[in-house]
Design a protein around this motif. Structure first.
Motif, PDB file in Angstrom:
ATOM      1  N   ASN A 107      36.221  33.592  29.427  1.00  0.00           N
ATOM      2  CA  ASN A 107      35.129  34.279  30.117  1.00  0.00           C
ATOM      3  C   ASN A 107      34.872  33.744  31.525  1.00  0.00           C
ATOM      4  O   ASN A 107      34.381  34.466  32.376  1.00  0.00           O
ATOM      5  CB  ASN A 107      33.840  34.207  29.286  1.00  0.00           C
ATOM      6  CG  ASN A 107      33.506  32.797  28.844  1.00  0.00           C
ATOM      7  OD1 ASN A 107      34.360  32.072  28.344  1.00  0.00           O
ATOM      8  ND2 ASN A 107      32.270  32.406  29.021  1.00  0.00           N
ATOM      9  N   GLU A 108      35.184  32.481  31.777  1.00  0.00           N
ATOM     10  CA  GLU A 108      34.859  31.921  33.092  1.00  0.00           C
ATOM     11  C   GLU A 108      35.991  32.063  34.087  1.00  0.00           C
ATOM     12  O   GLU A 108      35.781  32.424  35.239  1.00  0.00           O
ATOM     13  CB  GLU A 108      34.490  30.438  32.960  1.00  0.00           C
ATOM     14  CG  GLU A 108      33.187  30.238  32.223  1.00  0.00           C
ATOM     15  CD  GLU A 108      32.775  28.777  32.192  1.00  0.00           C
ATOM     16  OE1 GLU A 108      32.962  28.082  33.208  1.00  0.00           O
ATOM     17  OE2 GLU A 108      32.285  28.337  31.143  1.00  0.00           O
TER      18      GLU A 108
ATOM     19  N   ALA B  91      31.492  40.051  33.652  1.00  0.00           N
ATOM     20  CA  ALA B  91      31.865  39.215  32.505  1.00  0.00           C
ATOM     21  C   ALA B  91      30.610  38.771  31.758  1.00  0.00           C
ATOM     22  O   ALA B  91      30.678  38.398  30.587  1.00  0.00           O
ATOM     23  CB  ALA B  91      32.672  38.006  32.964  1.00  0.00           C
ATOM     24  N   ALA B  92      29.467  38.804  32.440  1.00  0.00           N
ATOM     25  CA  ALA B  92      28.193  38.483  31.777  1.00  0.00           C
ATOM     26  C   ALA B  92      27.728  39.694  30.979  1.00  0.00           C
ATOM     27  O   ALA B  92      27.437  39.603  29.796  1.00  0.00           O
ATOM     28  CB  ALA B  92      27.138  38.083  32.797  1.00  0.00           C
TER      29      ALA B  92
ATOM     30  N   HIS C  29      34.373  29.888  24.127  1.00  0.00           N
ATOM     31  CA  HIS C  29      32.963  30.210  24.374  1.00  0.00           C
ATOM     32  C   HIS C  29      32.101  29.356  23.436  1.00  0.00           C
ATOM     33  O   HIS C  29      32.561  28.952  22.372  1.00  0.00           O
ATOM     34  CB  HIS C  29      32.738  31.697  24.089  1.00  0.00           C
ATOM     35  CG  HIS C  29      31.382  32.195  24.490  1.00  0.00           C
ATOM     36  ND1 HIS C  29      30.285  32.095  23.674  1.00  0.00           N
ATOM     37  CD2 HIS C  29      30.955  32.795  25.623  1.00  0.00           C
ATOM     38  CE1 HIS C  29      29.235  32.613  24.297  1.00  0.00           C
ATOM     39  NE2 HIS C  29      29.618  33.038  25.480  1.00  0.00           N
TER      40      HIS C  29
ATOM     41  N   VAL D  60      36.289  38.868  22.990  1.00  0.00           N
ATOM     42  CA  VAL D  60      35.118  39.475  23.622  1.00  0.00           C
ATOM     43  C   VAL D  60      35.387  39.895  25.076  1.00  0.00           C
ATOM     44  O   VAL D  60      34.982  40.969  25.507  1.00  0.00           O
ATOM     45  CB  VAL D  60      33.907  38.510  23.520  1.00  0.00           C
ATOM     46  CG1 VAL D  60      32.779  38.923  24.448  1.00  0.00           C
ATOM     47  CG2 VAL D  60      33.412  38.455  22.079  1.00  0.00           C
ATOM     48  N   GLN D  61      36.070  39.046  25.830  1.00  0.00           N
ATOM     49  CA  GLN D  61      36.315  39.366  27.243  1.00  0.00           C
ATOM     50  C   GLN D  61      37.519  40.286  27.421  1.00  0.00           C
ATOM     51  O   GLN D  61      37.725  40.843  28.498  1.00  0.00           O
ATOM     52  CB  GLN D  61      36.553  38.076  28.038  1.00  0.00           C
ATOM     53  CG  GLN D  61      35.319  37.202  28.195  1.00  0.00           C
ATOM     54  CD  GLN D  61      34.298  37.790  29.143  1.00  0.00           C
ATOM     55  OE1 GLN D  61      34.633  38.539  30.067  1.00  0.00           O
ATOM     56  NE2 GLN D  61      33.040  37.467  28.930  1.00  0.00           N
TER      57      GLN D  61
END
Lengths: 395, 150
Positions: A151-152, A8-9, A100, A178-179
């Protein structure tokens, strides 16, 4: 054993994308803005990529703008809608508490300029509700921005529903995808969005390249001035090799999407099942409505950075929402938004899988993570207090 | 990881003096779970000498390493030397800490001080209150916000 579980990073670049990067660099070295044949060949390649990305997202080629990545795309979408709204006297922006920072910091900036920003809360499951959104979206709203997947904690938001509601009211709607792109089906028509941000390095493309979808008719103002590239909306010589590599990575990731999702979500669920056996821990985010590769936990009595460092020593690359991993005083805003108090939010761990993740890697992590958690608890005064009843368990 | 010096990583991965002392002569606990770091120091004192010291730490790598190094620096030393230990000395002995992690060394200094104060109080010993002025430990970790980047 080396296990990369921080996809995910950023993801490892796909070999096919890397190959395309080199080929395009060599073959299409001309500047797409040049009139000569070398330039025009590059221009054709650029437009081929634009069409391919548009086909995947379900839009027209002219609605795709290539950018430097997700952050730029988010910034441009939000600023464009806000400026256009302000011209009509509309200065309210509705978003969520778990966006984000590319979104949150842009909103913070606009708030300082006089915009009213409302961040919708999420439930304990990490999902925002359409009803909460409906309460806040009104005639003064110039933009609604809701991420497609977090994202997390990996939770998938009801973007179709909120987008549909906005479309019916004529309120511009942006989604930070994005994710999500490359990891679940994403179609701009289904999502009813006016803007969508995506980033290549989240699905096996190179870093520093992304795209913004802006629906025909949606206002678009420039962040970068200086040339007529991207239909005058984003100056700067196009990063053609990166754009072509992104296109290749995107095509490859959507090709086997259902099989990929099925296989990786099975690995995810196995890992979640194994880690759930650790006492006094909790899964962050909904167990079903989550990205196929996302595993996020809070472990009581330990701190995330020390956990990451010891896991790294075992060859496991992971991530945490602990304050100490970020250099800020507070732990992750996402964990706080789902109701994790500071004490346990510091002890978070995120493992993000990819299509390269193997069964053996899941077994290895399932074996090593409980050992490291248990060791850190053995030297933690907080854990001793919990064990001896001087402090109450939260999880 | 190059975030930390080799010495920090060594003390983090192989902490010295970790554990508990049963019936300690002094105990000090500083920090709080909300901020993400708590240090607890246990002392055994013979006459004027710290004959044994143990610690437990909830916190990041540098917090654990700072605890370990601080206990090494005071073990077997007279109380006055332990009271003179500064956070800077702990950080230097670790070949430095990143700026936003310096508060970890401050916690170590404070935990030792708190444990010695506890010893004086428990044993009804005279002490100079000036040495134990309440000092709020600086939480100097303002900095960038981490994340994934988009």
């Amino acid at each position: 054993m080396f296990v990369y579980a921080d996809n995910a990073a950023t993801t490892k670049i796909r070999p096919a994308a890397l190959k395309v990067y080199q080929e395009v660099s060599e073959k299409f070295f001309g500047n797409p803005s040049s009139l000569h044949s070398a330039g025009q060949r590059a221009k054709e390649e650029l437009e081929r990529c634009r069409q391919a990305v548009a086909n995947i997202l379900g839009c027209e080629a002219k609605e795709i703008y290539f950018t430097s990545g997700g952050s730029e795309s988010d910034n441009q979408a939000i600023e464009s809608a806000a400026r256009a709204g302000a011209r009509k006297g509309k200065r309210k922006i509705v978003s969520t508490a778990i966006e984000h920072h590319a979104v949150l910091h842009t909103l913070k900036k606009l708030e300082k300029e006089g915009f009213e920003v409302v961040l919708l809360p999420v439930g304990k499951n990490g999902i925002v509700s359409l009803d909460e959104a409906k309460k806040e979206i009104d005639e003064n709203t110039c933009l609604v921005s809701v991420m497609l997947a977090n994202n997390e904690i990996g939770t998938i938001q009801p973007v179709e529903e909120i987008g549909g509601y906005c479309r019916a009211l004529g309120v511009p709607f942006h989604t930070d995808a994005v994710q999500a792109v490359g990891h679940m089906p994403v179609n701009v028509k289904d999502l009813h969005c006016d803007y969508l941000a995506l980033s290549a390095h989240k699905f096996g493309g190179p870093r520093g390249v992304g795209a913004l979808y802006a629906r025909t008719g949606a206002p678009l103002s420039n962040l970068i001035e200086g040339g007529a590239q991207e239909r005058g909306k984003r100056a700067g010589t196009e990063n053609l090799p990166a754009i072509a590599a992104m296109t290749e990575a995107l095509q490859e990731s959507v090709k086997n999407l259902p099989e990929y999702m099925k296989r990786v979500s099975a690995l995810r669920d196995k890992l979640i099942g194994n880690l759930s056996k650790i006492e006094h821990c909790a899964l962050n985010g909904d167990s079903v409505r989550r990205l196929c590769g996302n595993v996020s936990f809070c472990f009581e009595g330990i701190e995330g950075e020390s956990l990451l460092l010891l896991l790294d020593d075992k060859g496991i690359c992971a991530s945490s929402g602990s304050a100490c991993t970020s250099g800020s005083l507070d732990p992750s805003h996402v964990l706080l938004a789902i109701g994790r108090v500071h004490d346990v939010a510091h002890g978070s761990l995120r493992l993000s899988l990819s299509e390269d993740t193997t069964e053996e890697e899941i077994d290895y992590m399932s074996e090593e993570i409980p050992k490291v958690v248990s060791y850190l608890r053995s030297i933690s005064p907080v854990w001793r207090d919990l064990q001896e009843g001087r402090r109450s368990f939260i999880l | 990881m190059s975030l930390y010096s080799e010495k920090v990583m060594d003390h983090f991965k192989h902490p010295r003096n970790v554990g508990v002392i049963e019936n300690p002569d002094g105990v000090g606990e500083v920090g709080n779970a909300k901020c993400g770091d708590i240090m607890k120091i246990y002392l055994k004192i013979d006459g004027d000498i710290i004959s044994d010291v143990k610690f437990e730490t909830f916190g990041c790598g540098s917090a654990i390493a700072s605890s370990s190094m601080a206990t090494e620096l005071i073990k077997g030393k007279p109380l006055k030397d332990a009271l003179a230990l500064t956070n800077k000395a702990v950080a230097e002995a670790l070949d430095g800490l990143p700026a936003y992690k310096m508060h970890c060394s401050v916690l170590a200094e404070e935990a030792i001080r708190a444990a010695i104060l506890d010893y004086y109080k428990k044993h009804n010993l005279p002490y100079d209150p000036e040495l134990f002025k309440e000092c709020d430990h600086e939480h100097d970790h303002d900095g960038h916000e981490g994340g994934d980047g988009e």
